[in-house]
Design a protein around this motif. Structure first.
Motif, PDB file in Angstrom:
ATOM      1  N   ILE B 283       0.011  -0.934   8.659  1.00  0.00           N
ATOM      2  CA  ILE B 283      -0.290  -1.165   7.175  1.00  0.00           C
ATOM      3  C   ILE B 283      -1.413   0.778   7.260  1.00  0.00           C
ATOM      4  CG2 ILE B 283      -1.823  -1.792   4.727  1.00  0.00           C
ATOM      5  CD1 ILE B 283      -0.956  -4.332   5.926  1.00  0.00           C
ATOM      6  N   ILE B 284      -2.317   0.424   7.903  1.00  0.00           N
ATOM      7  CA  ILE B 284      -3.244   1.436   8.155  1.00  0.00           C
ATOM      8  C   ILE B 284      -2.390   2.996   8.201  1.00  0.00           C
ATOM      9  CG2 ILE B 284      -4.472   2.734   9.088  1.00  0.00           C
ATOM     10  CD1 ILE B 284      -6.003  -0.199   9.383  1.00  0.00           C
ATOM     11  N   VAL B 285      -1.239   2.806   9.203  1.00  0.00           N
ATOM     12  CA  VAL B 285      -0.703   3.983   9.771  1.00  0.00           C
ATOM     13  C   VAL B 285       0.650   4.593   8.339  1.00  0.00           C
ATOM     14  CG1 VAL B 285       1.177   5.060  11.674  1.00  0.00           C
ATOM     15  CG2 VAL B 285      -0.780   3.240  12.050  1.00  0.00           C
ATOM     16  N   LEU B 316       7.926   4.578   2.873  1.00  0.00           N
ATOM     17  CA  LEU B 316       6.929   4.232   3.836  1.00  0.00           C
ATOM     18  C   LEU B 316       6.021   2.842   2.837  1.00  0.00           C
ATOM     19  CD1 LEU B 316       5.633   7.263   4.481  1.00  0.00           C
ATOM     20  CD2 LEU B 316       6.053   5.772   6.228  1.00  0.00           C
ATOM     21  N   ALA B 317       6.368   3.157   1.573  1.00  0.00           N
ATOM     22  CA  ALA B 317       5.507   1.713   0.699  1.00  0.00           C
ATOM     23  C   ALA B 317       6.267   0.909   0.833  1.00  0.00           C
ATOM     24  CB  ALA B 317       5.932   3.057  -0.798  1.00  0.00           C
ATOM     25  N   LEU B 318       7.721   0.659   1.327  1.00  0.00           N
ATOM     26  CA  LEU B 318       8.479  -0.443   1.190  1.00  0.00           C
ATOM     27  C   LEU B 318       7.465  -1.193   2.622  1.00  0.00           C
ATOM     28  CD1 LEU B 318      11.189  -2.194  -0.112  1.00  0.00           C
ATOM     29  CD2 LEU B 318      12.023  -1.074   1.063  1.00  0.00           C
ATOM     30  N   ILE B 319       7.417  -0.542   3.431  1.00  0.00           N
ATOM     31  CA  ILE B 319       7.349  -0.498   4.724  1.00  0.00           C
ATOM     32  C   ILE B 319       5.971  -1.361   4.620  1.00  0.00           C
ATOM     33  CG2 ILE B 319       6.333  -0.584   7.169  1.00  0.00           C
ATOM     34  CD1 ILE B 319       8.822   1.498   7.269  1.00  0.00           C
ATOM     35  N   ALA B 320       4.554  -0.693   4.222  1.00  0.00           N
ATOM     36  CA  ALA B 320       3.565  -1.057   3.403  1.00  0.00           C
ATOM     37  C   ALA B 320       3.093  -2.631   2.744  1.00  0.00           C
ATOM     38  CB  ALA B 320       2.382   0.101   2.895  1.00  0.00           C
ATOM     39  N   THR B 321       4.195  -2.042   2.004  1.00  0.00           N
ATOM     40  CA  THR B 321       4.793  -3.498   0.728  1.00  0.00           C
ATOM     41  C   THR B 321       4.721  -4.675   1.622  1.00  0.00           C
ATOM     42  OG1 THR B 321       4.982  -2.340  -1.060  1.00  0.00           O
ATOM     43  CG2 THR B 321       4.900  -4.397  -1.457  1.00  0.00           C
ATOM     44  N   GLY B 322       5.543  -4.735   2.396  1.00  0.00           N
ATOM     45  CA  GLY B 322       6.217  -6.504   2.877  1.00  0.00           C
ATOM     46  C   GLY B 322       5.564  -6.211   3.925  1.00  0.00           C
ATOM     47  N   SER B 323       5.009  -5.542   4.692  1.00  0.00           N
ATOM     48  CA  SER B 323       4.343  -5.219   5.847  1.00  0.00           C
ATOM     49  C   SER B 323       2.730  -6.719   5.563  1.00  0.00           C
ATOM     50  CB  SER B 323       3.498  -4.728   6.499  1.00  0.00           C
ATOM     51  OG  SER B 323       4.729  -3.754   7.116  1.00  0.00           O
ATOM     52  N   GLY B 324       1.714  -6.099   4.215  1.00  0.00           N
ATOM     53  CA  GLY B 324       0.470  -6.367   3.646  1.00  0.00           C
ATOM     54  C   GLY B 324       1.816  -8.165   2.774  1.00  0.00           C
ATOM     55  N   GLU B 325       2.898  -8.190   2.632  1.00  0.00           N
ATOM     56  CA  GLU B 325       3.130  -9.872   2.379  1.00  0.00           C
ATOM     57  C   GLU B 325       3.324 -10.221   3.513  1.00  0.00           C
ATOM     58  OE1 GLU B 325       3.261 -10.890  -1.188  1.00  0.00           O
ATOM     59  OE2 GLU B 325       2.063  -8.843  -1.706  1.00  0.00           O
ATOM     60  N   TYR B 326       3.991 -10.088   4.409  1.00  0.00           N
ATOM     61  CA  TYR B 326       4.269 -10.879   5.863  1.00  0.00           C
ATOM     62  C   TYR B 326       2.501 -10.960   6.358  1.00  0.00           C
ATOM     63  CZ  TYR B 326       6.083 -11.357  10.231  1.00  0.00           C
ATOM     64  OH  TYR B 326       6.451 -12.237  11.348  1.00  0.00           O
ATOM     65  N   ALA B 327       2.386 -10.047   6.239  1.00  0.00           N
ATOM     66  CA  ALA B 327       0.451 -10.758   6.068  1.00  0.00           C
ATOM     67  C   ALA B 327       0.219 -11.784   5.697  1.00  0.00           C
ATOM     68  CB  ALA B 327      -0.585  -9.353   6.804  1.00  0.00           C
ATOM     69  N   ARG B 328       0.373 -11.572   4.655  1.00  0.00           N
ATOM     70  CA  ARG B 328      -0.956 -12.354   3.323  1.00  0.00           C
ATOM     71  C   ARG B 328       0.352 -13.656   4.191  1.00  0.00           C
ATOM     72  NH1 ARG B 328       1.549 -14.786  -0.565  1.00  0.00           N
ATOM     73  NH2 ARG B 328       3.177 -13.960  -0.488  1.00  0.00           N
ATOM     74  N   GLU B 329       1.949 -14.266   4.292  1.00  0.00           N
ATOM     75  CA  GLU B 329       1.558 -15.118   5.046  1.00  0.00           C
ATOM     76  C   GLU B 329       1.411 -15.703   6.376  1.00  0.00           C
ATOM     77  OE1 GLU B 329       5.081 -16.812   3.934  1.00  0.00           O
ATOM     78  OE2 GLU B 329       4.214 -16.109   1.215  1.00  0.00           O
TER      79      GLU B 329
END
Lengths: 329, 463
Positions: B283-285, B316-329
């Motif tokens: 997410i940070i990267v 990149l936004a899709l990757i960040a969003t996807g990672s964020g939601e995945y992290a939340r799960e």
């Protein structure tokens, strides 16, 4: 054989309001959803019929494209109005609905794929016009077929949700969710009952379009009125046969609910049949006299009452199916 | 096990939700952010001193709103229904709990959603057809309704992570409805709301870059410059506020659930990052790259900014969003509803009872016959493990258990069953629930998968 052990236990978190509140919300929102669905699906069918019958003459094409412009609004209206009954059916019948959905998981899931494709198809057609519309008819046909398939999957899932005795056999023969409920005797008449109703309502959509054009473009409005009104009459006549077939396909004790055993169900059926036949005569008269008021106000008024009574009848039928397993307070 | 299990080989059912959810979040948060972007941009254009430029802006906004309508109304709606379908199919137990608690929340959201859809259609179809001031008002109604949907759904999403002590105190007593508002405004409600609001604003800017990149920079350099630069500014609040909001958010998560995060941080030195720490790095990267691309390629060189650049930002936004939601799960593990229901649908207070009575006793979604240990083990595998594991695809048990013999698999499952306070698996896995017989049945089934019996020798006729 019955397998009562397969029925999931009730969720221990109670409902936050009395049962009848959700029941009322379910019936009202289902009614709205089905009306939008009917306009969308029936409108699509009649648009195609108009295009073919006129053999691509401008007159028929105009009806086609005018209806096509409404579909990208009617489809999301159908979906959105469908979310509420989807919510309330889960509240009231979750243990049946989830289970049958899982058994027919893949067809159920494909609904989303069909929906997306049909949606873009409708948009594609609505953005075409006039001269260059080579593929519009084909795309429209494809989208309409997809929406029929969605209805078919719904009929499969919802009939299965109220017949738990079939669950075990289906799940164990295919736990990956590639199942339908084709052995259900009411499946085809039930599905047709909804689809034929949609065509009739598509006719009323055209009548409403005639009303909107009545002063501006009377000739076109008359064409819409005649075409839509006839579509409504033919479909409603066919519906009488399909309705008899559906009633005959029901198990005897459920059929008898509508023939005296349950006074409310019987009255609602009479209202439905009388309303259906009455609306045919009224529409026929309105077409002969070109009376837009009767066609666009009185007939839809009667049809609204018919659909509402059908929605309640549908609920009575579900309760009857689930009676051996589920008797809510 | 209450419901049958939708067996999706290789992929696992969790990813069905995951894939739909990531797209839905991308689209629906754009719908919320874009709902503000459109009227704000329209107002800005109407107030411009340079009338010519204002008119060009409005033309471009009309094009953008067509793109917006088709993307959000079609994909947003269908993927939203998609989430309903997916959660009911893959975790009916949790879905039912959420619906019983929040049916009125969802009913309210639905009303706003209806307003949203109606106004976005009116907004698009009435450009140049109604009074501009009225048109702008329609835009504001749309913005208000779409923000309302976020405000509501955020309560339900955060409830799953942190139901809060007040609700948990009444959970299972039949009085859950009396604590509706406590459940709704739960500990992570506010930080999550602000986080998501920032993400919505960024997505509005990013999607606007997509449509702005289409403007011919040679013919309309001034229009393109002003629109691209204005859109980039929508990314600013996110990158200033998100780090702080993230810390606030994490502070509100109970220590027991944060354990998974610290597991990753503790072990960075040893080189064994836990998955959630790695995701945080992704997410940070990606976020930093978005800032870089947006500043150097879009803000500094707006005229040259093209569709490929914009697509790169979007990806990149899709990757960040996807990672964020995945992290939340991931953060929610081992629960699907924090401290109330485990990922596999077992309610926390039911564990002792199931251990005594047996996992399959109240329901018999067992293959063919309930008498064979293998069949019972298979049913237990589906019900207890299947929400997160497959046999040989995603998080494959055949690989994860490879090299163990029957006794070894049995002791591993027994360890999960005992669920001792110091067990490291407590940080992300639910306990294995059931009787000793259930443990043996599951062991038999898994052993047969991991160490398949040698095929019986085919006897060929010898004469």
């Amino acid at each position: 054989m019955m397998q009562p052990n397969l029925i999931p236990t009730l969720d221990p978190n109670p409902l936050p309001a009395p049962y009848w509140v959700f029941k009322l919300l379910l019936i009202v929102t289902f009614f709205l959803h089905i009306v939008a669905m009917n306009f969308m699906l029936g409108g699509g069918v009649l648009a195609l019929v108009s295009k073919w019958r006129s053999k691509n003459q401008p007159k028929g094409n105009r009806v086609f494209f005018d209806v096509a412009k409404k579909l990208p609004v009617l489809l999301p209206a159908t979906i959105t109005l469908g979310i509420a009954p989807l919510l309330f059916v889960q509240v009231l019948y979750g243990q049946y609905f989830y289970t049958s959905s899982i058994i027919v998981a893949w067809p159920w899931f494909l609904v989303l794929v069909f929906l997306t494709i049909a949606y873009y198809g409708f948009y594609y057609v609505s953005f075409q016009s006039g001269q260059h519309h080579g593929r519009a008819g084909g795309v429209m046909l494809f989208s309409v077929i997809l929406t029929f398939l969605i209805g078919f999957v719904y009929s499969n899932n919802l009939t299965l949700s109220q017949t738990p005795s079939r669950w075990g056999g289906k799940y164990f023969s295919n736990p990956a969710g590639w199942n339908l409920n084709l052995s259900e005797p009411t499946l085809i008449p039930r599905f047709l009952h909804f689809m034929v109703a949609a065509v009739a309502m598509g006719g009323l959509l055209l009548v409403f379009m005639a009303l909107a054009n009545w002063k501006r473009d009377t000739e076109y409005a008359r064409q819409l009125l005649q075409f839509g009104g006839k579509g409504f009459m033919y479909a409603t006549r066919a519906q009488i046969l399909v309705g008899i077939w559906f009633l005959a396909s029901l198990p005897r004790d459920m059929r008898m609910l509508y023939m005296g055993d349950n006074p409310l169900a019987t009255i609602l059926l009479l209202v439905g049949v009388a309303g259906g036949i009455g609306s045919i005569f009224l529409m026929s008269d309105a077409l002969r006299k070109e009376n837009i008021r009767v066609a666009a106000y009185y007939v839809p008024g009667i049809v609204g009452v018919v659909i509402l009574s059908m929605s309640v009848m549908r609920d009575i039928l579900r309760n009857a199916y689930l009676k051996p397993y589920f008797q809510p307070d | 096990m209450n419901y049958p299990f939708w067996n999706i080989p290789y992929l696992g059912s969790g990813w069905v939700i995951g894939i739909i959810a990531i797209f839905h979040v991308m689209i629906s948060q754009f719908a919320v952010g874009g709902g503000l972007y459109l009227p704000l941009a329209e107002r800005k254009a109407m107030r411009m001193a340079d009338k010519q430029m204002g008119a060009e802006w409005l033309k471009q906004l009309a094009r953008h709103s067509k793109f917006f309508l088709i993307l959000t109304a079609v994909f947003g709606t269908v993927s939203g229904v998609g989430i309903w379908f997916a959660i009911g199919l893959t975790n009916p137990e949790a879905t039912s709990t959420l619906i019983h608690n929040f049916v009125f929340g969802w009913a309210m959201e639905w009303v706003f959603f209806m307003i949203e859809l109606a106004t976005v259609a009116v907004y698009y179809y009435t450009w140049d057809r109604i009074d501009p001031k009225l048109h702008l008002k329609v835009g504001w109604v749309y913005a208000g309704a779409s923000i309302a949907t976020l405000v509501i759904i955020n309560g339900i999403l955060t409830f799953m992570l942190t139901p809060g002590d007040t609700w948990l105190a009444v959970a299972g007593t039949g009085h859950e409805a009396s604590k509706f508002w406590n459940a709704f405004f739960n500990p992570t409600y506010w930080p999550s709301l602000f986080l998501r609001a920032c993400v919505c604003a960024s997505l509005a800017g990013i999607w606007a870059l997509i449509t702005s990149s289409h403007i011919d920079g040679d013919k309309h350099p001034a229009l393109k410059t002003s629109l691209v630069q204005w859109s980039v500014k929508w990314l600013v609040p996110s990158f200033v506020a998100i780090p702080f909001l993230m810390i606030w958010y994490l502070m509100m998560v109970p220590e027991s659930q944060r354990a998974l995060l610290s597991l990753g941080i503790d072990t960075i030195g040893a080189g064994t990052f836990s998955i959630i720490t790695r995701i945080a790095l992704v997410i940070i990267v990606t976020s930093a790259t978005i800032v870089g691309v947006a500043y150097y390629l879009a803000y500094r060189n707006p005229v040259e900014f093209n569709l490929s650049h914009a697509m790169a930002v979007l990806l990149l936004a899709l990757i960040a969003t996807g990672s964020g939601e995945y992290a939340r799960e991931m953060l929610r593990k081992p629960y699907v509803i924090g401290r109330w229901m485990y990922s596999n649908g077992v309610r926390v207070p039911y564990v002792a009872r199931i251990n005594q009575e047996g996992y399959l006793v109240h329901s018999e979604w067992v293959w063919n016959s309930s008498t064979s240990s293998y069949s019972r083990g298979e049913a237990i595998f589906r019900g207890e493990c299947g929400s997160c594991h497959t046999l040989s695809g995603y998080r494959p048990l055949k690989t994860l258990l490879a090299g163990r013999d029957q006794a070894n698999i049995g002791s591993f499952i027994t360890m999960l069953h005992d669920y001792k306070p110091d067990s490291p698996y407590r940080r992300f896995m639910p306990p294995m629930v059931g009787t000793k017989q259930d443990v043996d049945d599951l062991t038999n089934y898994l052993n047969a998968q991991v160490n398949p019996p040698a095929p019986a020798k085919v006897l060929t006729a010898q004469k």
